[in-house]
Design a protein around this motif. Structure first.
Motif, PDB file in Angstrom:
ATOM      1  N   ILE A  86       0.577  -1.445   0.223  1.00 13.66           N
ATOM      2  CA  ILE A  86       0.132  -0.008   0.045  1.00 13.66           C
ATOM      3  C   ILE A  86       0.871   1.408   0.157  1.00 13.66           C
ATOM      4  CG2 ILE A  86      -1.491   1.359   1.191  1.00 13.66           C
ATOM      5  CD1 ILE A  86      -2.949  -1.631   2.276  1.00 13.66           C
ATOM      6  N   LEU A  87       1.710   1.317   1.129  1.00 11.55           N
ATOM      7  CA  LEU A  87       2.598   2.519   0.772  1.00 11.55           C
ATOM      8  C   LEU A  87       3.503   2.693  -0.532  1.00 11.55           C
ATOM      9  CD1 LEU A  87       4.296   4.768   2.849  1.00 11.55           C
ATOM     10  CD2 LEU A  87       5.289   3.176   3.556  1.00 11.55           C
ATOM     11  N   LEU A  97       1.125   4.495  -3.282  1.00 16.50           N
ATOM     12  CA  LEU A  97       0.539   5.561  -2.501  1.00 16.50           C
ATOM     13  C   LEU A  97       0.769   6.986  -3.108  1.00 16.50           C
ATOM     14  CD1 LEU A  97      -1.962   6.411  -0.673  1.00 16.50           C
ATOM     15  CD2 LEU A  97       0.205   6.602   0.597  1.00 16.50           C
ATOM     16  N   ALA A 117      -2.044  10.849   0.768  1.00 16.83           N
ATOM     17  CA  ALA A 117      -3.346  10.386   1.725  1.00 16.83           C
ATOM     18  C   ALA A 117      -3.139  11.277   2.864  1.00 16.83           C
ATOM     19  CB  ALA A 117      -2.449   9.617   2.267  1.00 16.83           C
ATOM     20  N   MET A 148      -6.974   9.287   0.829  1.00 11.27           N
ATOM     21  CA  MET A 148      -6.574   8.181   0.375  1.00 11.27           C
ATOM     22  C   MET A 148      -6.219   7.462  -1.471  1.00 11.27           C
ATOM     23  SD  MET A 148      -5.165   4.466   1.194  1.00 11.27           S
ATOM     24  CE  MET A 148      -6.786   3.464   0.374  1.00 11.27           C
ATOM     25  N   LEU A 189      -4.637   5.516  -3.808  1.00 10.32           N
ATOM     26  CA  LEU A 189      -4.192   4.783  -4.830  1.00 10.32           C
ATOM     27  C   LEU A 189      -3.510   4.095  -6.227  1.00 10.32           C
ATOM     28  CD1 LEU A 189      -4.083   1.515  -2.149  1.00 10.32           C
ATOM     29  CD2 LEU A 189      -2.321   3.665  -1.881  1.00 10.32           C
TER      30      LEU A 189
END
Length: 128
Positions: free
Chosen positions: A34-35, A38, A41, A63, A65
Motif C-alpha cells: 500500500i505504501l 500511495l 493521503a 487515500m 493509490l
C-alpha cells in the motif's frame, strides 16, 4: 470554547477474499505494498465543544493509490483506487462520578470510493 484539530496516521493492510461471478480468490495486501503505491493521503479530525457541553465533530480521511504494470504481449494495465471517508456529527458530552465521561453523538458518514482499471492493448500481437 475548546477546539481540537488533529492530523493522524493509520497503518493498514487488507486480508480477505474477493470474487467475480463464481470465481473466488484470496486477497492479501500488506502495508508495504500500500505504501509503495500511495500517491497521496491525509487524515484530519476536528472537534469543537462549547461550555454547555454541546459540540460538533468531523473526521476526514482520503487515500489515492495507483499501479501500472506492463507485459510485452498483453499491453499496459493501469489501476487506480481512491477512497474518501467524511464523518460529521453533533455531539453532547456527559459525565457521571461512577462511570466517567462519555460523548453521545448523532451524525452522518459518507464513503466515496472510485475504482478505475484500464488495459491498453497497443502491444497485443497483430493477426497476420
Amino acid at each position: 470554547m475548546a477546539v481540537k484539530i488533529e492530523p493522524y496516521l493509520m497503518l493498514t493492510s487488507i486480508d480477505g477474499d474477493s470474487s467475480i461471478g463464481t470465481v473466488d480468490a484470496p486477497l492479501a495486501v500488506d502495508f508495504d505494498t500500500i505504501l509503495n503505491n500511495l500517491d497521496s493521503a491525509f487524515m484530519l479530525r476536528f472537534e469543537a465543544f462549547h461550555q454547555s457541553n454541546w459540540g460538533v465533530m468531523a473526521d476526514w480521511a482520503y487515500m489515492d493509490l495507483s499501479k501500472s504494470h506492463q507485459q510485452a504481449k498483453l499491453g499496459v494495465f493501469n489501476a487506480r483506487v481512491r477512497q474518501g471517508v467524511l464523518e460529521v456529527a453533533l455531539a453532547h458530552k456527559q459525565s457521571s462520578p461512577s462511570v466517567g465521561q462519555w460523548i453521545n453523538y448523532v451524525g452522518l458518514r459518507r464513503w466515496d470510493n472510485t475504482y478505475q482499471f484500464n488495459l491498453d492493448p497497443n502491444n497485443f500481437p497483430q493477426p497476420r
